[in-house]
Motif scaffolding. Structure first.
Motif, mmCIF file in Angstrom:
data_model
loop_
_atom_site.group_PDB
_atom_site.id
_atom_site.type_symbol
_atom_site.label_atom_id
_atom_site.label_comp_id
_atom_site.label_asym_id
_atom_site.label_seq_id
_atom_site.Cartn_x
_atom_site.Cartn_y
_atom_site.Cartn_z
ATOM 1 N N VAL A 57 -10.957 3.773 0.690
ATOM 2 C CA VAL A 57 -10.189 4.381 1.793
ATOM 3 C C VAL A 57 -11.063 5.008 2.893
ATOM 4 O O VAL A 57 -10.830 4.767 4.080
ATOM 5 C CB VAL A 57 -9.136 5.384 1.245
ATOM 6 C CG1 VAL A 57 -8.470 6.167 2.367
ATOM 7 C CG2 VAL A 57 -8.082 4.645 0.429
ATOM 8 N N CYS A 86 -3.154 -3.606 2.342
ATOM 9 C CA CYS A 86 -3.830 -2.575 1.544
ATOM 10 C C CYS A 86 -4.976 -3.237 0.780
ATOM 11 O O CYS A 86 -4.870 -4.397 0.392
ATOM 12 C CB CYS A 86 -2.824 -1.992 0.553
ATOM 13 S SG CYS A 86 -3.528 -0.883 -0.682
ATOM 14 N N GLN A 91 -4.347 11.578 3.524
ATOM 15 C CA GLN A 91 -5.067 11.236 2.286
ATOM 16 C C GLN A 91 -5.419 12.487 1.511
ATOM 17 O O GLN A 91 -5.597 12.468 0.310
ATOM 18 C CB GLN A 91 -6.348 10.451 2.596
ATOM 19 C CG GLN A 91 -6.115 9.068 3.127
ATOM 20 C CD GLN A 91 -5.271 8.222 2.200
ATOM 21 O OE1 GLN A 91 -5.189 8.486 0.998
ATOM 22 N NE2 GLN A 91 -4.629 7.216 2.748
ATOM 23 N N GLY A 123 0.785 -1.236 0.000
ATOM 24 C CA GLY A 123 0.000 0.000 0.000
ATOM 25 C C GLY A 123 0.809 1.274 0.000
ATOM 26 O O GLY A 123 1.981 1.299 -0.373
ATOM 27 N N CYS A 124 0.168 2.345 0.459
ATOM 28 C CA CYS A 124 0.696 3.706 0.285
ATOM 29 C C CYS A 124 1.710 4.080 1.372
ATOM 30 O O CYS A 124 1.979 3.312 2.288
ATOM 31 C CB CYS A 124 -0.461 4.693 0.276
ATOM 32 S SG CYS A 124 -1.392 4.699 1.821
ATOM 33 N N CYS A 126 -5.439 -1.824 6.182
ATOM 34 C CA CYS A 126 -6.732 -1.441 5.604
ATOM 35 C C CYS A 126 -7.617 -2.637 5.263
ATOM 36 O O CYS A 126 -8.825 -2.599 5.413
ATOM 37 C CB CYS A 126 -6.500 -0.603 4.358
ATOM 38 S SG CYS A 126 -5.781 0.995 4.751
HETATM 39 FE FE1 F3S Z 1 -4.075 1.037 0.553
HETATM 40 FE FE2 F3S Z 1 -4.994 1.814 2.849
HETATM 41 FE FE3 F3S Z 1 -3.166 3.254 1.650
HETATM 42 S S1 F3S Z 1 -6.178 0.920 1.229
HETATM 43 S S2 F3S Z 1 -3.548 2.878 -0.502
HETATM 44 S S3 F3S Z 1 -2.905 1.211 2.389
HETATM 45 S S4 F3S Z 1 -4.835 4.017 2.903
#
Ligand code: F3S
Ligand code: SAH
Ligand code: SF4
Length: 443
Positions: free
Chosen positions: A169, A49, A204, A12-13, A83
Protein backbone atom coordinates in the motif's frame (compact mmCIF):
# COMPACT_ATOMS: atom_id res chain seq x y z
CA UNK A 1 -29.28 9.85 -29.65
CA UNK A 2 -29.18 7.09 -27.09
CA UNK A 3 -27.31 7.79 -23.87
CA UNK A 4 -23.94 6.15 -23.47
CA UNK A 5 -23.52 3.67 -20.64
CA UNK A 6 -20.69 3.05 -18.18
CA UNK A 7 -19.84 0.27 -15.76
CA UNK A 8 -17.28 0.50 -12.96
CA UNK A 9 -15.89 -2.74 -11.51
CA UNK A 10 -14.18 -2.55 -8.13
CA UNK A 11 -11.70 -4.70 -6.19
CA UNK A 12 -10.11 -3.99 -2.83
CA UNK A 13 -10.83 -1.95 0.27
CA UNK A 14 -13.41 0.70 1.15
CA UNK A 15 -11.06 3.35 -0.15
CA UNK A 16 -11.40 1.83 -3.60
CA UNK A 17 -15.15 1.41 -3.21
CA UNK A 18 -15.36 5.12 -2.46
CA UNK A 19 -13.03 6.09 -5.28
CA UNK A 20 -15.24 4.13 -7.65
CA UNK A 21 -18.03 6.48 -6.58
CA UNK A 22 -15.83 9.31 -7.81
CA UNK A 23 -15.11 7.48 -11.06
CA UNK A 24 -18.88 7.09 -11.46
CA UNK A 25 -19.32 10.80 -10.72
CA UNK A 26 -16.82 11.70 -13.42
CA UNK A 27 -18.45 9.35 -15.96
CA UNK A 28 -21.84 10.88 -15.22
CA UNK A 29 -20.50 14.40 -15.56
CA UNK A 30 -19.51 13.40 -19.09
CA UNK A 31 -23.08 12.33 -19.81
CA UNK A 32 -22.73 8.57 -19.27
CA UNK A 33 -25.46 6.66 -17.44
CA UNK A 34 -24.82 3.54 -15.33
CA UNK A 35 -25.45 -0.04 -16.41
CA UNK A 36 -24.81 -3.44 -14.83
CA UNK A 37 -24.84 -5.14 -18.20
CA UNK A 38 -21.39 -5.30 -19.76
CA UNK A 39 -22.92 -5.85 -23.21
CA UNK A 40 -24.70 -2.54 -22.98
CA UNK A 41 -21.64 -0.63 -21.71
CA UNK A 42 -19.78 1.91 -23.87
CA UNK A 43 -17.23 2.48 -21.12
CA UNK A 44 -15.88 -0.08 -18.62
CA UNK A 45 -13.47 1.01 -15.92
CA UNK A 46 -11.68 -1.46 -13.65
CA UNK A 47 -10.65 -0.06 -10.27
CA UNK A 48 -8.05 -2.51 -9.01
CA UNK A 49 -6.32 -3.80 -5.88
CA UNK A 50 -2.95 -5.51 -5.48
CA UNK A 51 -2.74 -6.10 -1.73
CA UNK A 52 -2.55 -9.87 -2.29
CA UNK A 53 -1.76 -11.98 -5.33
CA UNK A 54 -5.31 -13.30 -5.42
CA UNK A 55 -6.73 -9.79 -5.91
CA UNK A 56 -4.45 -9.22 -8.87
CA UNK A 57 -5.17 -12.62 -10.39
CA UNK A 58 -8.86 -11.77 -10.47
CA UNK A 59 -8.19 -8.53 -12.33
CA UNK A 60 -5.97 -10.30 -14.90
CA UNK A 61 -8.75 -12.83 -15.40
CA UNK A 62 -11.24 -10.06 -16.00
CA UNK A 63 -8.89 -8.25 -18.39
CA UNK A 64 -8.51 -11.43 -20.41
CA UNK A 65 -12.28 -11.86 -20.72
CA UNK A 66 -12.74 -8.26 -21.86
CA UNK A 67 -10.94 -9.08 -25.10
CA UNK A 68 -13.90 -10.83 -26.69
CA UNK A 69 -16.24 -8.08 -25.52
CA UNK A 70 -14.09 -5.51 -27.27
CA UNK A 71 -14.00 -7.67 -30.40
CA UNK A 72 -17.80 -7.71 -30.49
CA UNK A 73 -18.02 -4.00 -29.74
CA UNK A 74 -14.94 -2.18 -31.07
CA UNK A 75 -16.35 1.15 -29.84
CA UNK A 76 -16.17 -0.01 -26.23
CA UNK A 77 -13.74 2.07 -24.15
CA UNK A 78 -11.82 0.12 -21.50
CA UNK A 79 -9.91 1.86 -18.73
CA UNK A 80 -8.00 0.46 -15.80
CA UNK A 81 -6.84 2.25 -12.67
CA UNK A 82 -6.37 1.84 -8.95
CA UNK A 83 -3.55 0.38 -6.90
CA UNK A 84 -2.45 -2.38 -9.28
CA UNK A 85 -1.50 -0.05 -12.12
CA UNK A 86 0.56 2.09 -9.75
CA UNK A 87 3.15 -0.69 -9.22
CA UNK A 88 6.49 -0.36 -10.91
CA UNK A 89 6.33 -1.16 -14.66
CA UNK A 90 2.83 -2.58 -14.27
CA UNK A 91 1.11 -0.11 -16.61
CA UNK A 92 3.58 -0.87 -19.42
CA UNK A 93 3.08 -4.57 -18.82
CA UNK A 94 -0.71 -4.22 -19.09
CA UNK A 95 -0.47 -2.02 -22.19
CA UNK A 96 1.69 -4.65 -23.89
CA UNK A 97 -0.19 -7.76 -22.88
CA UNK A 98 -3.70 -6.33 -23.15
CA UNK A 99 -3.41 -3.82 -26.03
CA UNK A 100 -7.20 -3.45 -26.26
CA UNK A 101 -7.14 -1.46 -23.01
CA UNK A 102 -7.69 2.18 -24.00
CA UNK A 103 -6.27 3.98 -21.01
CA UNK A 104 -4.42 3.28 -17.77
CA UNK A 105 -4.41 5.64 -14.81
CA UNK A 106 -3.08 5.45 -11.24
CA UNK A 107 -4.14 6.36 -7.73
CA UNK A 108 -2.81 9.93 -7.92
CA UNK A 109 -4.51 11.26 -11.02
CA UNK A 110 -8.22 10.64 -10.75
CA UNK A 111 -8.67 14.34 -11.50
CA UNK A 112 -7.41 13.69 -15.03
CA UNK A 113 -9.82 10.83 -15.68
CA UNK A 114 -12.37 12.92 -17.49
CA UNK A 115 -9.73 14.06 -19.98
CA UNK A 116 -8.51 10.49 -20.43
CA UNK A 117 -12.00 9.17 -21.17
CA UNK A 118 -12.53 11.96 -23.68
CA UNK A 119 -9.20 11.26 -25.43
CA UNK A 120 -9.48 7.48 -25.38
CA UNK A 121 -11.51 7.24 -28.56
CA UNK A 122 -9.35 7.34 -31.62
CA UNK A 123 -6.05 7.43 -29.75
CA UNK A 124 -5.11 4.20 -31.54
CA UNK A 125 -2.93 2.96 -28.69
CA UNK A 126 -3.17 2.65 -24.93
CA UNK A 127 -2.90 5.99 -23.12
CA UNK A 128 -0.79 5.56 -19.98
CA UNK A 129 -0.92 8.30 -17.35
CA UNK A 130 0.62 7.27 -14.04
CA UNK A 131 1.97 9.85 -11.67
CA UNK A 132 4.86 8.18 -9.85
CA UNK A 133 5.36 10.86 -7.22
CA UNK A 134 3.31 9.88 -4.19
CA UNK A 135 3.44 13.26 -2.50
CA UNK A 136 0.84 14.99 -4.68
CA UNK A 137 -1.77 17.24 -3.13
CA UNK A 138 -5.24 15.82 -2.54
CA UNK A 139 -7.56 17.13 -5.23
CA UNK A 140 -10.83 18.44 -3.82
CA UNK A 141 -14.17 18.86 -5.51
CA UNK A 142 -14.36 15.79 -7.78
CA UNK A 143 -17.94 14.79 -8.53
CA UNK A 144 -19.18 11.81 -6.49
CA UNK A 145 -22.02 9.48 -7.38
CA UNK A 146 -22.68 7.60 -4.15
CA UNK A 147 -23.98 4.00 -4.15
CA UNK A 148 -26.03 4.39 -1.00
CA UNK A 149 -28.55 6.91 0.31
CA UNK A 150 -28.19 6.18 4.05
CA UNK A 151 -24.47 5.62 4.62
CA UNK A 152 -21.62 7.56 3.05
CA UNK A 153 -17.85 7.19 2.85
CA UNK A 154 -15.69 10.21 3.51
CA UNK A 155 -11.99 9.92 2.84
CA UNK A 156 -10.00 11.94 5.38
CA UNK A 157 -6.50 11.08 4.24
CA UNK A 158 -4.55 9.37 1.51
CA UNK A 159 -1.51 7.15 1.64
CA UNK A 160 0.47 5.45 4.36
CA UNK A 161 3.88 6.05 5.94
CA UNK A 162 4.15 2.86 7.94
CA UNK A 163 5.86 0.54 5.48
CA UNK A 164 4.89 -2.70 7.16
CA UNK A 165 7.36 -5.04 5.47
CA UNK A 166 4.71 -7.22 3.79
CA UNK A 167 2.57 -4.40 2.44
CA UNK A 168 2.36 -2.82 -1.00
CA UNK A 169 0.00 0.00 0.00
CA UNK A 170 2.64 2.68 0.82
CA UNK A 171 4.20 2.10 -2.62
CA UNK A 172 0.96 2.42 -4.55
CA UNK A 173 -0.83 5.02 -2.44
CA UNK A 174 2.07 7.34 -1.62
CA UNK A 175 2.75 9.22 1.61
CA UNK A 176 0.20 10.26 4.20
CA UNK A 177 -1.65 13.39 3.18
CA UNK A 178 -4.57 14.63 5.24
CA UNK A 179 -7.50 16.60 3.93
CA UNK A 180 -8.11 19.84 5.72
CA UNK A 181 -10.45 19.83 8.67
CA UNK A 182 -12.64 22.44 6.96
CA UNK A 183 -13.08 20.37 3.78
CA UNK A 184 -14.05 17.29 5.78
CA UNK A 185 -16.55 19.15 7.93
CA UNK A 186 -18.01 20.81 4.85
CA UNK A 187 -18.45 17.44 3.15
CA UNK A 188 -20.09 15.85 6.20
CA UNK A 189 -22.46 18.81 6.63
CA UNK A 190 -23.37 18.52 2.95
CA UNK A 191 -24.13 14.82 3.43
CA UNK A 192 -26.39 15.61 6.38
CA UNK A 193 -28.30 18.09 4.22
CA UNK A 194 -28.75 15.39 1.57
CA UNK A 195 -30.28 13.12 4.22
CA UNK A 196 -27.37 10.79 4.96
CA UNK A 197 -27.47 9.30 8.47
CA UNK A 198 -24.13 7.58 8.76
CA UNK A 199 -20.61 8.58 7.77
CA UNK A 200 -17.55 6.33 7.76
CA UNK A 201 -14.24 8.19 7.77
CA UNK A 202 -11.63 6.45 5.65
CA UNK A 203 -7.85 6.33 5.74
CA UNK A 204 -5.16 3.63 5.80
CA UNK A 205 -4.25 4.80 9.26
CA UNK A 206 -6.81 7.30 10.54
CA UNK A 207 -5.06 7.61 13.89
CA UNK A 208 -2.32 9.65 12.30
CA UNK A 209 -4.81 11.99 10.62
CA UNK A 210 -3.81 15.65 10.66
CA UNK A 211 -0.19 15.23 11.72
CA UNK A 212 1.02 16.38 8.30
CA UNK A 213 -1.19 19.48 8.13
CA UNK A 214 0.31 22.96 8.38
CA UNK A 215 -1.73 23.44 11.52
CA UNK A 216 -1.79 19.89 12.91
CA UNK A 217 -5.20 18.53 13.95
CA UNK A 218 -5.70 15.51 16.16
CA UNK A 219 -8.01 12.75 14.89
CA UNK A 220 -9.94 12.70 18.16
CA UNK A 221 -10.52 16.47 17.84
CA UNK A 222 -11.89 15.92 14.33
CA UNK A 223 -14.29 13.28 15.67
CA UNK A 224 -15.49 15.61 18.38
CA UNK A 225 -16.22 18.31 15.82
CA UNK A 226 -18.03 15.95 13.47
CA UNK A 227 -20.10 14.72 16.41
CA UNK A 228 -21.76 18.15 16.34
CA UNK A 229 -22.99 17.93 12.76
CA UNK A 230 -26.76 17.97 12.93
CA UNK A 231 -28.62 15.26 11.01
CA UNK A 232 -25.80 12.73 11.03
CA UNK A 233 -26.70 9.98 13.49
CA UNK A 234 -23.66 7.75 13.36
CA UNK A 235 -19.95 8.17 12.78
CA UNK A 236 -17.50 5.36 12.08
CA UNK A 237 -13.85 5.26 11.06
CA UNK A 238 -11.41 2.76 9.63
CA UNK A 239 -8.57 1.69 9.87
CA UNK A 240 -6.80 2.20 13.19
CA UNK A 241 -3.16 1.26 13.64
CA UNK A 242 -2.49 -0.01 17.18
CA UNK A 243 0.74 1.97 17.49
CA UNK A 244 -1.06 5.30 17.01
CA UNK A 245 -4.33 4.74 18.85
CA UNK A 246 -4.31 7.36 21.58
CA UNK A 247 -6.05 7.66 24.93
CA UNK A 248 -7.71 10.77 23.49
CA UNK A 249 -9.28 8.65 20.78
CA UNK A 250 -10.60 6.11 23.29
CA UNK A 251 -12.24 8.95 25.18
CA UNK A 252 -13.61 10.56 22.01
CA UNK A 253 -15.33 7.26 21.14
CA UNK A 254 -16.60 6.98 24.69
CA UNK A 255 -17.86 10.58 24.94
CA UNK A 256 -19.28 11.28 21.49
CA UNK A 257 -22.77 9.84 21.26
CA UNK A 258 -22.65 9.59 17.46
CA UNK A 259 -19.33 7.76 17.29
CA UNK A 260 -20.16 4.05 17.22
CA UNK A 261 -18.60 1.64 19.70
CA UNK A 262 -16.63 -0.32 17.14
CA UNK A 263 -12.90 -0.30 16.54
CA UNK A 264 -11.25 -2.16 13.71
CA UNK A 265 -7.80 -2.80 15.09
CA UNK A 266 -5.68 -5.10 12.91
CA UNK A 267 -3.05 -6.99 14.92
CA UNK A 268 -1.65 -9.09 12.03
CA UNK A 269 0.35 -11.50 14.22
CA UNK A 270 0.63 -12.44 17.88
CA UNK A 271 4.35 -13.07 18.12
CA UNK A 272 6.42 -10.06 19.12
CA UNK A 273 9.32 -11.28 16.98
CA UNK A 274 7.09 -11.57 13.90
CA UNK A 275 5.61 -8.14 14.67
CA UNK A 276 9.14 -6.74 14.78
CA UNK A 277 9.95 -8.28 11.41
CA UNK A 278 6.68 -6.88 10.07
CA UNK A 279 7.72 -3.41 11.29
CA UNK A 280 4.44 -3.02 13.17
CA UNK A 281 6.06 -1.16 16.09
CA UNK A 282 4.15 -2.81 18.93
CA UNK A 283 4.56 -6.01 20.93
CA UNK A 284 2.05 -8.73 21.72
CA UNK A 285 1.76 -7.38 25.26
CA UNK A 286 1.20 -3.81 24.07
CA UNK A 287 -1.57 -4.95 21.74
CA UNK A 288 -3.27 -6.97 24.48
CA UNK A 289 -3.00 -4.03 26.89
CA UNK A 290 -4.50 -1.67 24.31
CA UNK A 291 -7.41 -4.00 23.54
CA UNK A 292 -8.00 -4.38 27.28
CA UNK A 293 -7.95 -0.63 27.77
CA UNK A 294 -10.48 -0.11 24.96
CA UNK A 295 -12.81 -2.75 26.41
CA UNK A 296 -12.55 -1.29 29.89
CA UNK A 297 -13.27 2.30 28.88
CA UNK A 298 -15.91 1.81 26.19
CA UNK A 299 -18.80 -0.31 27.46
CA UNK A 300 -20.14 -2.77 24.90
CA UNK A 301 -17.42 -1.98 22.36
CA UNK A 302 -16.82 -4.42 19.52
CA UNK A 303 -13.29 -4.99 18.32
CA UNK A 304 -12.60 -6.47 14.92
CA UNK A 305 -9.25 -7.23 13.35
CA UNK A 306 -7.10 -8.39 10.46
CA UNK A 307 -4.77 -11.35 10.95
CA UNK A 308 -2.11 -12.73 8.66
CA UNK A 309 -0.79 -16.29 8.65
CA UNK A 310 2.54 -17.52 7.30
CA UNK A 311 4.65 -14.39 7.38
CA UNK A 312 8.28 -15.36 6.58
CA UNK A 313 9.92 -17.08 9.54
CA UNK A 314 6.64 -17.82 11.36
CA UNK A 315 7.19 -20.89 13.55
CA UNK A 316 4.58 -23.05 15.22
CA UNK A 317 5.27 -21.15 18.47
CA UNK A 318 4.79 -17.80 16.73
CA UNK A 319 1.51 -19.03 15.33
CA UNK A 320 0.41 -20.15 18.80
CA UNK A 321 0.91 -16.52 19.90
CA UNK A 322 -1.55 -15.47 17.21
CA UNK A 323 -4.13 -17.97 18.49
CA UNK A 324 -3.45 -16.77 22.02
CA UNK A 325 -4.28 -13.15 21.11
CA UNK A 326 -7.50 -14.31 19.44
CA UNK A 327 -8.50 -16.27 22.55
CA UNK A 328 -7.69 -13.38 24.86
CA UNK A 329 -9.28 -10.52 22.93
CA UNK A 330 -12.25 -12.50 21.58
CA UNK A 331 -12.82 -10.46 18.42
CA UNK A 332 -16.35 -9.85 17.22
CA UNK A 333 -15.09 -10.50 13.71
CA UNK A 334 -11.70 -11.21 12.19
CA UNK A 335 -10.52 -11.02 8.58
CA UNK A 336 -7.88 -13.68 8.09
CA UNK A 337 -5.34 -13.75 5.27
CA UNK A 338 -2.58 -16.02 4.04
CA UNK A 339 0.61 -14.01 3.66
CA UNK A 340 1.14 -13.20 0.00
CA UNK A 341 4.57 -11.97 -1.15
CA UNK A 342 4.31 -8.59 -2.88
CA UNK A 343 6.81 -7.40 -5.46
CA UNK A 344 9.24 -4.81 -4.12
CA UNK A 345 8.39 -5.25 -0.43
CA UNK A 346 11.12 -6.28 2.07
CA UNK A 347 9.24 -9.38 3.26
CA UNK A 348 9.09 -10.80 -0.25
CA UNK A 349 12.89 -10.99 -0.20
CA UNK A 350 13.14 -12.66 3.21
CA UNK A 351 14.79 -16.06 2.99
CA UNK A 352 12.55 -18.06 5.29
CA UNK A 353 9.25 -18.06 3.34
CA UNK A 354 6.75 -20.47 4.90
CA UNK A 355 5.65 -23.23 2.49
CA UNK A 356 1.98 -23.40 1.56
CA UNK A 357 1.75 -26.89 3.06
CA UNK A 358 2.52 -25.38 6.46
CA UNK A 359 0.76 -22.04 6.31
CA UNK A 360 -2.50 -23.29 4.84
CA UNK A 361 -3.33 -25.76 7.67
CA UNK A 362 -2.46 -22.95 10.13
CA UNK A 363 -4.84 -20.66 8.29
CA UNK A 364 -7.65 -23.23 8.64
CA UNK A 365 -6.97 -23.64 12.36
CA UNK A 366 -7.11 -19.89 12.82
CA UNK A 367 -10.31 -19.60 10.82
CA UNK A 368 -11.90 -22.30 12.95
CA UNK A 369 -11.05 -20.44 16.14
CA UNK A 370 -12.08 -16.96 14.97
CA UNK A 371 -15.40 -18.27 13.67
CA UNK A 372 -16.12 -20.17 16.87
CA UNK A 373 -15.43 -17.08 18.98
CA UNK A 374 -17.43 -14.71 16.75
CA UNK A 375 -20.36 -17.14 16.92
CA UNK A 376 -20.08 -17.30 20.72
CA UNK A 377 -19.99 -13.50 20.92
CA UNK A 378 -23.03 -13.27 18.64
CA UNK A 379 -24.87 -15.85 20.76
CA UNK A 380 -24.56 -13.54 23.76
CA UNK A 381 -26.79 -11.06 21.93
CA UNK A 382 -29.85 -13.33 22.09
CA UNK A 383 -32.80 -11.60 23.73
CA UNK A 384 -31.07 -8.22 23.80
CA UNK A 385 -32.64 -5.08 22.38
CA UNK A 386 -30.33 -3.12 20.11
CA UNK A 387 -30.52 0.11 18.12
CA UNK A 388 -30.36 -0.39 14.37
CA UNK A 389 -29.88 1.98 11.51
CA UNK A 390 -32.03 0.43 8.79
CA UNK A 391 -29.96 0.17 5.62
CA UNK A 392 -32.24 -1.45 3.08
CA UNK A 393 -33.83 -4.62 1.82
CA UNK A 394 -31.93 -7.79 2.73
CA UNK A 395 -29.76 -9.07 -0.13
CA UNK A 396 -30.65 -12.72 0.52
CA UNK A 397 -34.29 -12.32 1.39
CA UNK A 398 -36.39 -9.60 -0.29
CA UNK A 399 -39.07 -10.06 2.39
CA UNK A 400 -36.70 -8.77 5.05
CA UNK A 401 -34.90 -5.54 5.86
CA UNK A 402 -31.38 -5.27 7.22
CA UNK A 403 -29.72 -2.84 9.52
CA UNK A 404 -26.59 -2.58 11.58
CA UNK A 405 -26.05 -2.25 15.28
CA UNK A 406 -23.72 0.46 16.55
CA UNK A 407 -21.20 -2.35 16.97
CA UNK A 408 -21.47 -3.03 13.21
CA UNK A 409 -23.35 -6.32 13.39
CA UNK A 410 -25.79 -7.06 10.61
CA UNK A 411 -29.39 -7.75 11.71
CA UNK A 412 -32.21 -9.06 9.47
CA UNK A 413 -35.83 -8.44 10.42
CA UNK A 414 -39.29 -8.06 8.91
CA UNK A 415 -40.50 -4.50 8.53
CA UNK A 416 -41.88 -1.87 6.21
CA UNK A 417 -39.61 -0.29 3.60
CA UNK A 418 -40.40 3.19 4.91
CA UNK A 419 -38.12 2.34 7.85
CA UNK A 420 -35.05 2.54 5.58
CA UNK A 421 -32.76 5.29 6.85
CA UNK A 422 -34.37 5.31 10.31
CA UNK A 423 -33.06 4.32 13.72
CA UNK A 424 -35.20 1.63 15.34
CA UNK A 425 -34.98 -0.83 18.22
CA UNK A 426 -34.88 -4.51 17.47
CA UNK A 427 -34.82 -7.51 19.79
CA UNK A 428 -32.37 -10.20 18.74
CA UNK A 429 -34.25 -13.49 18.39
CA UNK A 430 -31.78 -15.68 16.56
CA UNK A 431 -28.03 -15.13 16.46
CA UNK A 432 -26.18 -16.85 13.64
CA UNK A 433 -22.49 -17.01 12.84
CA UNK A 434 -22.36 -14.09 10.42
CA UNK A 435 -25.46 -12.12 11.25
CA UNK A 436 -28.38 -11.84 13.63
CA UNK A 437 -32.13 -12.16 13.18
CA UNK A 438 -34.47 -9.98 15.17
CA UNK A 439 -37.90 -8.41 15.49
CA UNK A 440 -38.95 -4.81 15.86
CA UNK A 441 -39.64 -3.64 19.40
CA UNK A 442 -42.76 -1.44 19.45
CA UNK A 443 -42.53 1.38 21.94
FE1 F3S B 1 -6.06 -2.89 -2.24
FE2 F3S B 1 -5.21 -0.48 -2.70
FE3 F3S B 1 -7.01 -0.87 -0.84
S1 F3S B 1 -3.98 -2.30 -2.70
S2 F3S B 1 -6.56 -2.92 -0.12
S3 F3S B 1 -7.29 -1.24 -2.98
S4 F3S B 1 -5.38 0.64 -0.80
N1 SAH C 1 -4.07 0.07 6.53
C1 SAH C 1 -4.67 -1.06 7.05
C2 SAH C 1 -4.66 -2.30 6.19
C3 SAH C 1 -4.72 -2.24 4.73
S1 SAH C 1 -4.52 -3.76 3.91
C4 SAH C 1 -3.95 -1.41 8.31
O1 SAH C 1 -2.79 -1.14 8.46
O2 SAH C 1 -4.55 -2.01 9.14
C5 SAH C 1 -5.75 -4.78 4.69
C6 SAH C 1 -5.20 -6.02 5.29
O3 SAH C 1 -4.63 -6.83 4.29
C7 SAH C 1 -4.08 -5.83 6.27
O4 SAH C 1 -4.53 -5.49 7.54
C8 SAH C 1 -3.37 -7.15 6.25
O5 SAH C 1 -3.90 -8.04 7.19
C9 SAH C 1 -3.66 -7.67 4.86
N2 SAH C 1 -2.46 -7.66 4.02
C10 SAH C 1 -1.71 -6.60 3.65
N3 SAH C 1 -0.67 -7.01 2.90
C11 SAH C 1 -0.76 -8.36 2.81
C12 SAH C 1 0.04 -9.37 2.19
N4 SAH C 1 1.14 -9.08 1.52
N5 SAH C 1 -0.37 -10.66 2.31
C13 SAH C 1 -1.48 -10.98 3.00
N6 SAH C 1 -2.26 -10.07 3.60
C14 SAH C 1 -1.91 -8.78 3.51
FE1 SF4 D 1 -0.05 -1.49 4.85
FE2 SF4 D 1 0.92 -1.26 7.28
FE3 SF4 D 1 0.19 0.92 5.93
FE4 SF4 D 1 -1.65 -0.76 6.79
S1 SF4 D 1 -0.26 0.45 8.07
S2 SF4 D 1 -1.53 0.14 4.76
S3 SF4 D 1 -0.67 -2.73 6.61
S4 SF4 D 1 1.88 -0.44 5.43
Amino acid sequence: MDKKHYKVETWGCQMNVHESEKIAGIAQSLGYVPTDDEKEADLIILNTCCVREHAEAKVYGRLGRLKSLKRKNPDLIIGIGGCMTQQKDEAQHIAKRYPYVDFIFGTHNLHKLSEMIANAKGAGSTIVDIQEDGYGKIVEGLPVERDDRVKAWVSIMQGCNNFCTYCIVPYVRGRERSRSREEIIKEVRGLAVQGYKEVTLLGQNVNSYGKDLEKPVDFSALLRELNEVEGIERLRFTTSHPKDLSEDLIFAVKDCEKVCEHIHLPFQAGSTEILRRMNRKYTKEQYLALAGRIKKEIPGVSITTDIMVGFPGETEDDFEDTLDVVRKVRFDAAFTFLYSPRRGTPAAKMKDQVPYGIKHPRFLRLLDLTQKISAEENAKMKGKTVELLVEGVSKNDPARLTGRTRTNKLVHFTGDANLIGKLINVKVTEPRNWSLYGEIVRN
